[in-house]
Design a protein around this motif. Structure first.
Motif, PDB file in Angstrom:
ATOM      1  N   ASP A 205       0.806  -1.209   0.000  1.00 49.08           N
ATOM      2  CA  ASP A 205       0.000   0.000   0.000  1.00 49.08           C
ATOM      3  C   ASP A 205       0.840   1.261   0.000  1.00 49.08           C
ATOM      4  N   CYS A 206       2.157   1.089   0.026  1.00 50.46           N
ATOM      5  CA  CYS A 206       3.033   2.251  -0.053  1.00 50.46           C
ATOM      6  C   CYS A 206       4.408   1.757  -0.454  1.00 50.46           C
ATOM      7  N   LEU A 207       4.995   2.360  -1.469  1.00 57.45           N
ATOM      8  CA  LEU A 207       6.301   1.914  -1.954  1.00 57.45           C
ATOM      9  C   LEU A 207       7.286   3.067  -1.903  1.00 57.45           C
ATOM     10  N   VAL A 208       8.424   2.808  -1.269  1.00 53.71           N
ATOM     11  CA  VAL A 208       9.459   3.835  -1.165  1.00 53.71           C
ATOM     12  C   VAL A 208      10.681   3.362  -1.948  1.00 53.71           C
ATOM     13  N   ILE A 236       3.470   6.437  -3.842  1.00 54.67           N
ATOM     14  CA  ILE A 236       4.835   6.035  -4.138  1.00 54.67           C
ATOM     15  C   ILE A 236       5.736   7.202  -3.781  1.00 54.67           C
ATOM     16  N   ILE A 237       6.808   6.903  -3.082  1.00 55.13           N
ATOM     17  CA  ILE A 237       7.767   7.931  -2.659  1.00 55.13           C
ATOM     18  C   ILE A 237       9.101   7.601  -3.308  1.00 55.13           C
ATOM     19  N   VAL A 238       9.623   8.540  -4.093  1.00 59.05           N
ATOM     20  CA  VAL A 238      10.886   8.291  -4.784  1.00 59.05           C
ATOM     21  C   VAL A 238      11.920   9.291  -4.310  1.00 59.05           C
ATOM     22  N   SER A 244      13.465  10.443 -12.223  1.00 56.74           N
ATOM     23  CA  SER A 244      13.449   9.199 -12.984  1.00 56.74           C
ATOM     24  C   SER A 244      12.037   8.903 -13.477  1.00 56.74           C
ATOM     25  N   VAL A 245      11.915   7.867 -14.273  1.00 57.53           N
ATOM     26  CA  VAL A 245      10.586   7.429 -14.713  1.00 57.53           C
ATOM     27  C   VAL A 245       9.739   7.110 -13.478  1.00 57.53           C
ATOM     28  N   ALA A 246      10.340   6.413 -12.524  1.00 57.64           N
ATOM     29  CA  ALA A 246       9.598   6.089 -11.301  1.00 57.64           C
ATOM     30  C   ALA A 246       9.175   7.357 -10.578  1.00 57.64           C
ATOM     31  N   ALA A 247      10.055   8.341 -10.535  1.00 57.41           N
ATOM     32  CA  ALA A 247       9.717   9.599  -9.860  1.00 57.41           C
ATOM     33  C   ALA A 247       8.534  10.272 -10.544  1.00 57.41           C
ATOM     34  N   SER A 248       8.437  10.114 -11.865  1.00 52.77           N
ATOM     35  CA  SER A 248       7.348  10.775 -12.584  1.00 52.77           C
ATOM     36  C   SER A 248       5.999  10.138 -12.269  1.00 52.77           C
ATOM     37  N   LYS A 249       6.025   8.943 -11.682  1.00 52.88           N
ATOM     38  CA  LYS A 249       4.766   8.291 -11.327  1.00 52.88           C
ATOM     39  C   LYS A 249       4.530   8.300  -9.816  1.00 52.88           C
ATOM     40  N   ALA A 250       5.360   9.050  -9.114  1.00 49.99           N
ATOM     41  CA  ALA A 250       5.298   9.016  -7.656  1.00 49.99           C
ATOM     42  C   ALA A 250       4.405  10.118  -7.112  1.00 49.99           C
ATOM     43  N   LYS A 251       3.900   9.875  -5.916  1.00 52.03           N
ATOM     44  CA  LYS A 251       3.143  10.917  -5.223  1.00 52.03           C
ATOM     45  C   LYS A 251       4.125  11.966  -4.697  1.00 52.03           C
ATOM     46  N   TYR A 252       5.272  11.485  -4.211  1.00 48.85           N
ATOM     47  CA  TYR A 252       6.309  12.397  -3.725  1.00 48.85           C
ATOM     48  C   TYR A 252       7.613  12.115  -4.441  1.00 48.85           C
ATOM     49  N   TRP A 253       8.204  13.156  -5.004  1.00 49.66           N
ATOM     50  CA  TRP A 253       9.569  13.027  -5.507  1.00 49.66           C
ATOM     51  C   TRP A 253      10.452  13.884  -4.627  1.00 49.66           C
ATOM     52  N   LEU A 254      11.416  13.246  -3.978  1.00 48.21           N
ATOM     53  CA  LEU A 254      12.340  13.954  -3.100  1.00 48.21           C
ATOM     54  C   LEU A 254      13.685  14.080  -3.828  1.00 48.21           C
ATOM     55  N   PRO A 255      13.947  15.245  -4.417  1.00 52.72           N
ATOM     56  CA  PRO A 255      15.197  15.403  -5.179  1.00 52.72           C
ATOM     57  C   PRO A 255      16.368  15.652  -4.239  1.00 52.72           C
ATOM     58  N   ILE A 256      16.805  14.586  -3.624  1.00 51.59           N
ATOM     59  CA  ILE A 256      17.739  14.684  -2.510  1.00 51.59           C
ATOM     60  C   ILE A 256      19.140  15.096  -2.954  1.00 51.59           C
ATOM     61  N   ARG A 257      19.808  15.817  -2.121  1.00 45.21           N
ATOM     62  CA  ARG A 257      21.219  16.128  -2.367  1.00 45.21           C
ATOM     63  C   ARG A 257      21.977  14.806  -2.336  1.00 45.21           C
ATOM     64  N   PRO A 258      22.756  14.500  -3.383  1.00 39.84           N
ATOM     65  CA  PRO A 258      23.429  13.191  -3.399  1.00 39.84           C
ATOM     66  C   PRO A 258      24.388  13.050  -2.231  1.00 39.84           C
ATOM     67  N   GLY A 259      24.451  11.851  -1.666  1.00 41.50           N
ATOM     68  CA  GLY A 259      25.365  11.570  -0.564  1.00 41.50           C
ATOM     69  C   GLY A 259      24.711  11.700   0.797  1.00 41.50           C
ATOM     70  N   THR A 260      23.432  12.137   0.820  1.00 38.15           N
ATOM     71  CA  THR A 260      22.808  12.420   2.120  1.00 38.15           C
ATOM     72  C   THR A 260      21.644  11.498   2.440  1.00 38.15           C
ATOM     73  N   ASP A 261      21.520  10.402   1.667  1.00 37.70           N
ATOM     74  CA  ASP A 261      20.366   9.520   1.863  1.00 37.70           C
ATOM     75  C   ASP A 261      20.274   8.996   3.296  1.00 37.70           C
ATOM     76  N   LEU A 262      21.406   8.722   3.907  1.00 42.35           N
ATOM     77  CA  LEU A 262      21.384   8.173   5.263  1.00 42.35           C
ATOM     78  C   LEU A 262      20.741   9.163   6.228  1.00 42.35           C
TER      79      LEU A 262
END
Lengths: 733, 349, 179
Positions: A205-208, A236-238, A244-262
């Motif tokens: 029911d929710c995909l990250v 969908i949270i990307v 990305s293609v997945a981001a274009s179908k997501a409810k939330y696109w988080l354009p994160i600063r690279p290297g900070t995912d943790l």
């Protein structure tokens, strides 16, 4: 002497292999691209097999029409393809007709890397190999011959080498891909995730997705389920610096600063805990060290994370609650190629912890427990015992938590001679010159070898340095070991030949058997042909061999894979519980709960280079496939539109990239787009071939691997980072 | 902001249409001249039917030149075909909605028509032929004697000349996919351009012809002589040249007007048409349009010929040559810019 | 008589090009040519973006300019399914149809005739879907009879928002994109 890989180091296999054979005209249908003495039988035949265009191994049915290979479609019985292959599988026909295929065994004459070859018979080539191997065994011991591999076809070659006494076998898929993920999950839940990952996207029911770009990365069954999820309109949270293609179908696109995912992941954990939205029942029943975990993550508030990640605190909170609302049918996808910055096993552990907080382990719509199928073995002689440690990670001291061999560890041993010299490499279906970071080290290691054997279907960059190149048939022309698949149900898939080999190529099992004879251990391959071996295994397991040949798939028994189906959860961690706080990590001097550290930032005028996949290609393997190469001939460097404007770069313009160590790439086309952060650039991995014999792929696009000269090594398990390099633009004169 | 990408890269279609190269502008140019020659030749035949200008050379040289140019044009058309061995398929049917079908049949009729029209006076100009094929001389005399037959031939030439000159423009203008062509003035524009190019060619030929007496005999010399020499003792009368100049001024003026209407039509129609206008006004097309077609090909010859008529400047061949250059340039522009023109995507939906 | 069309869900399409490659193998399309292709449209400015991904091909229009302009009748509307087809044995290679298509869906086959998507009539006659529809891993494509109100294609057009390509061209295309 270190030789950096320059563009002048070509793979000149042409003179030896192709002689006067004319290059295939691009305008003819691909079926005519390679002359083959195929039987001109009329009509259409359909043969089930399973695909090897990537490691998903979907079942398919190959059609031959009037003696020519016509098309490859999905096998409706196969639980992965479900009757539909991905574009690489659909284009598998092209691998048969690839005009750059290796055709005959080759033995090097002249200096390594100068690419002067003489064609040889199999007898000569394997005799040469056996002689060198025996020399190495006498002088250094059999442990000094190591193997790098990727693909199911290595099975019998590996078996023969083991029977001979080799012990060092590594696939880049561990240290250069999913290794950190599996280690992170093992530290938390007691098991890795395997392949394919047990993500119940069909029922979630929710995909990250963190970095995962399903739809461009073409994991067939997951893309199929992803599309279903999109249709069901679940949130969908990307998380991706790129739209990305997945981001274009997501409810939330988080354009994160690279290297900070943790930072983001820890902040999500923080929100779930501080707002009490985590699965308390699961944590109470199965968790250990939760209180200490809470202490550690207290500092990682959304507000703190906003400054690090460039994502608004409200968004961090909103997305965390979105996940919590869907509990337990929510998946924070563990990703696959996660070796980004060198702390990736800890970041994967954080992903595991986040999933644990959501209580989705073994749950419908979450991460299920894979079911398998039992298949009887074939009686084979046991392997000799070696007294020596593994060379890549002796006694697990260097990388305490690596549970598979580390490719770069073997490379290091080759370079240093410690713990003992490595003098021979077998490389099966893996272009390790591109796969391992910092090509210069790989080439230096190769210099130290007495024997380099490359077994592949196409001339990859590594083949240019070999002493012996052995041409294998493509998967469409051979039997292989049975596939015993894991998923919601286990299954067996059969690979069987569809077409005869067009030239002097041979299947892996045959190579292994001949090599075993030459090495004086024919008893290690005690069957006359592989059909005998496979049939024995199938019949001993109580299945019908002829039925399997007709249908291609045998489904395993139904087992509970989720709690909802009656699964009982158990965790093979030291405590027998889900380890929110890892004592074993602490004991080894590592952070028991992942800690966020900033990674290096780009120098002025440079941009972090991130990479990804295209749906029509597999690594560096498919660019000369006539169908897939035509679908995508070259990669592009994605640059934010505003950034491009500032730098004076026009969309479609060709530039070169220069990294922080001064390495300059091949020409690559600029894609000026809004779909990426201004501080980041992106390209698809696997292009920029420097081997002119792969004519249609030669110097098309740029090689990300060539630009990966700097890398961090994960201290827990030896994973090497791929996103640690920065590039700037060099405009053409 | 709108970013559009496509994976398609079909030869001759991507990045923009390029299926027609030099053969088609050549055919359009040559076909236009043939149409002009047929109409002007038809007018000459009408005068002949009225008994005027019995030695007027239009009635011979127009159809002969047209016949030769037609061969060149049809060769160009044939060379353009990608499936040449099947060319006969166009003559198995008439497709009422396809101007190319109409055109193909017109061409097939025009071919013998021009031959017949040329044959009327050929024996006169080419004595060798008259001797060898007396039937031809008898038949030619019979035709010349019948003003009814001459009138019928004349009107057939005129009508089919108009059809030939206009159908290619109509063919292009039916294509919604190519907004630059998708204007109804294209057919008439091509026709008028063909008329002015035909007049210019005749003018050129008239100015270059010198009578040679006695008339050359023999097959080869006679044939060539028939083509390049005027009938009769004198070079074409000055009145002939002036008539051509006056006609050409008329054609050029109308052509200029029609070009203006073309531009206005593009700018005031849809966004795609307006974009086609921008395309025409950009880069190499702008230079070809204003510099070569309008200035060199229309305005300057218009002015020069006006001055010649007013006896302000001596009569030269320059205007005729410029008109021909302009005529070809118009076709080149239309074929090349037209293939680049396409329906524009709406930026906001 | 049936009138075939396609309905494609752009939400589900990931632009993977499976449809492109499947068509090429199924129909022996020469390498370097494609009868179908992927188009992406991205709107907005970073980070506020939307993207539509479409699998495109010949639209088998109800008002086909490529049929009207053909001088030999090679380009015609087939009775079965009212699809637009090319009879290669009547095609002279004049390329008027290639020019006339607003979608650029046609190309000149190396053998000289005009070529394009055929809706895999040879498969449809056997009760199968066109190759592109059958292969699509996201199941985003539906092929069916637009004149049959009970077909899946008709049902989707009734219940979902859709658009066609270049409706202003007046071609009345029969490929519909769900949004």
């Amino acid at each position: 002497m270190t030789r950096p890989l320059t563009r002048r180091q070509f793979l000149k296999i042409s003179a030896a292999t192709f002689g006067a054979a004319a290059a295939a005209s691009e305008l003819r249908p691909i079926a005519q691209a390679v002359a083959a003495d195929a039987p001109a039988a009329k009509g259409v035949t359909a043969t089930p097999t399973f695909c090897e265009m990537c490691f998903w191994r979907c079942g398919g049915i190959a059609y031959v029409r009037d003696g020519r290979l016509w098309k490859f479609e999905g096998n409706p019985l196969d639980p992965q393809s479900r009757g539909r292959l991905c574009p690489r599988g659909t284009g598998a026909v092209g691998s048969y007709y690839d005009p750059d295929r290796l055709r005959k065994p080759l033995i090097r004459k002249g200096e390594r890397g100068k690419e002067q070859w003489q064609t040889a018979s199999w007898d000569e080539a394997l005799g040469f190999i056996a002689e060198r191997m025996n020399k190495i065994k006498q002088q250094y011991g059999p442990e000094s011959v190591a193997m790098f591999n990727h693909g199911i076809g290595v099975r019998f070659i590996q078996h023969v080498l083991k029977s001979w006494g080799a012990i060092n076998f590594a696939g880049p898929s561990f240290a250069q891909c999913r290794g950190p993920r599996d280690v992170g999950f093992t530290l938390t839940f007691g098991t890795g995730l395997g392949s394919p990952e047990p993500t119940d996207i069909a029922n979630t029911d929710c995909l990250v997705l963190i970095g995962s770009h399903l739809g461009e990365n073409m994991h067939n069954s997951q893309v199929q389920e992803f599309a279903q999820a999109v249709e069901r309109r679940i949130p969908i949270i990307v998380v991706d610096p790129r739209f990305s293609v997945a981001a274009s179908k997501a409810k939330y696109w988080l354009p994160i600063r690279p290297g900070t995912d943790l930072a983001l992941i820890l902040a999500w954990c923080n929100v779930l805990v501080s707002e009490g939205r985590y699965d308390k029942a699961f944590v109470d029943k199965y968790g250990k060290g939760f209180d200490k975990f809470v202490q550690e993550i207290r500092q990682y508030t959304p507000q703190w994370a906003e400054a690090e990640t460039d994502i608004k605190a409200e968004t961090i909170r909103a997305t965390a609650l979105e996940m919590a609302n869907a509990r337990p049918a929510v998946i924070v996808h563990p990703g696959r190629r996660v070796n980004w910055y060198g702390d990736d096993s800890q970041r994967s552990r954080a992903v595991a912890l986040l999933n644990a907080l959501l209580g989705n382990w073994g749950r419908k719509g979450g991460l299920f427990s894979q079911a398998g199928i039992k298949v009887a073995g074939y009686p084979l002689p046991p392997y000799p015992q070696s007294g020596r440690p593994l060379a890549d990670n002796p006694n697990r001291e260097r990388y305490p938590f690596a549970d598979e061999a580390v490719t770069t560890g073997i490379r290091d041993a080759t370079l240093t001679g410690k713990p003992y010299p490595i003098k021979g490499w077998f490389v099966y279906s893996s272009n390790i010159v591109q796969a391992l970071p910092n090509q210069a080290e790989t080439l230096k290691a190769i210099d130290a070898l007495d024997l380099l054997v490359v077994i592949d279907t196409v001339p990859s960059e590594i083949a240019g340095y070999a002493d012996v190149v052995l041409p294998e048939v493509t998967f469409l022309e051979r039997y292989d070991e049975l596939l015993a698949g894991w998923g919601r149900r286990g299954w067996i898939a059969l690979r069987q030949p569809v077409m005869p080999a067009p030239h002097d190529q041979k299947p892996g099992w045959w190579i292994a058997k001949q090599l075993a004879a030459k090495l004086g251990i024919p008893e290690s391959m005690p069957f006359d042909d592989i059909e005998q071996y496979l049939r024995a295994r199938i019949e001993k397991s109580g299945y019908d061999w002829d039925k399997l040949k007709r249908e291609g798939i045998i489904m395993g028994p139904k087992q509970p894979t989720t709690v909802e189906e009656g699964l009982e959860l158990s965790f093979e961690t030291p405590s027998g519980k889900v380890e929110f706080y890892s004592e074993q990590l602490k004991a080894r001097g590592f952070d028991p709960v992942p800690k966020y550290k900033r990674h290096s930032t780009a120098p002025d005028g440079y941009f972090r280079l991130i990479t990804g996949r295209a749906p029509v290609h597999t690594f560096s393997r498919t660019q000369s496939n006539p169908l897939l190469g035509d679908a995508m001939r070259e990669n592009e460097i994605w640059v934010n539109g505003a950034t491009a404007k500032k730098l004076g770069l026009a969309n479609g313009q060709y530039v070169r990239l220069k990294n922080q160590d001064g390495v300059v790439s091949n020409r690559v086309r600029v894609k000026a787009t809004q779909r990426i952060r201004p501080d980041t650039v992106y390209m698809v991995y696997g292009f920029g071939h420097t081997n002119p014999m792969r004519k249609s792929a030669y110097l098309k696009g740029a090689s990300a691997a060539q630009l990966t000269t700097r890398y961090e090594t994960d201290p827990l398990m030896g994973g090497t980072s791929i996103h640690s390099n920065f590039v700037t633009f060099v405009k053409e004169a | 902001m709108l970013e559009i990408t496509t994976t398609r890269h079909n030869p001759l279609v991507d990045p923009h249409l390029a299926v027609w190269s030099w053969e088609i502008p050549l055919y359009l140019f040559v076909g236009g001249i043939v149409a002009g020659l047929m109409i002007l030749g038809g007018v000459a035949l009408l005068r002949l039917a009225r008994g005027e200008d019995p030695k007027g050379y239009f009635s011979l040289h127009a159809p002969i030149t047209a016949f030769m140019l037609l061969n060149l044009g049809m060769l160009a058309l044939f060379l353009d075909l990608a499936h040449k061995l099947y060319v006969w398929a166009v003559y198995l049917t008439l497709q009422p909605l396809a101007p190319m079908s109409w055109g193909s049949w017109v061409l097939i009729i025009v071919y013998p028509l021009l031959l017949v029209s040329a044959l009327i006076r050929l024996p006169e100009a080419w004595p060798w032929l008259a001797q060898r094929v007396p039937l031809l001389a008898r038949w030619s005399d019979a035709l010349l004697a019948s003003s009814r037959a001459l009138r019928a031939l004349a009107w057939t030439n005129i009508v089919l000349g108009v059809a030939l000159g206009i159908y290619t423009g109509i063919l292009l203008s039916t294509m919604v996919a190519r907004p630059l062509w998708n204007v109804s003035i294209l057919g008439p524009l091509f026709l008028v351009s063909g008329l002015s190019a035909g007049a210019a060619l005749l003018h050129l030929m008239a100015a270059l012809m010198r009578p040679q007496r006695p008339a050359p005999q023999g097959p080869i010399a006679g044939a060539i002589g028939a083509l390049i020499q005027p009938l009769g003792k004198e070079p074409p009368a000055k009145e002939t040249a002036n008539a051509l100049i006056r006609a050409d001024i008329g054609f050029l003026a109308v052509e200029l007007l029609m070009l203006g209407l073309l531009l206005i039509g593009l700018v005031t129609s849809s966004a795609s048409h307006a974009a086609a206008f921008e395309l025409l006004m950009s880069g190499k097309f702008a230079f070809a349009f204003w510099g070569v077609l309008v200035a060199l090909g229309i305005v300057i010859p218009l002015a020069l010929q006006g001055l010649e008529l007013a006896h302000r400047i001596p009569h030269t061949l320059v205007p005729a040559v410029l008109v021909l250059i302009g005529g070809y340039t118009l076709r080149w522009l239309m074929v090349n810019a037209g293939q680049m023109s396409q329906i524009v995507q709406a930026a906001v939906r | 008589m049936a009138r075939f069309g396609m309905v494609i869900d752009t939400r589900k399409c990931v632009g993977c090009m499976d449809c492109v490659v499947a068509c090429q193998t199924e129909n022996d399309v020469p390498v370097g040519y494609a009868r179908d292709w992927i188009t992406t449209e991205v709107r907005g400015e970073f980070p506020n973006l939307t993207m539509e991904i479409r699998s495109e091909r010949c639209n088998h229009c109800d008002n086909p300019p490529c049929v009207y302009c053909c001088p030999t009748g090679a380009s015609h509307v087939e009775d079965f399914g009212k699809t637009v087809q090319v009879n290669a044995n009547r095609c002279i290679g004049c390329k008027a149809c290639v020019s006339a298509c607003p979608y650029g869906a046609r190309f000149v086959h190396p053998k000289g005739y005009a070529d394009k998507c055929t809706f895999c009539l040879h498969r449809v006659k056997e009760g199968k879907d066109p190759a592109c529809v059958s292969v699509c891993p996201t199941h985003c494509m539906v092929f069916g009879d637009l004149d049959d109100p009970a077909s899946e294609a008709s049902r989707l057009l009734r219940t979902r928002k859709w658009h066609t390509l270049l409706p202003e061209a007046g071609t009345k295309p029969r490929v519909f994109y769900l949004t």
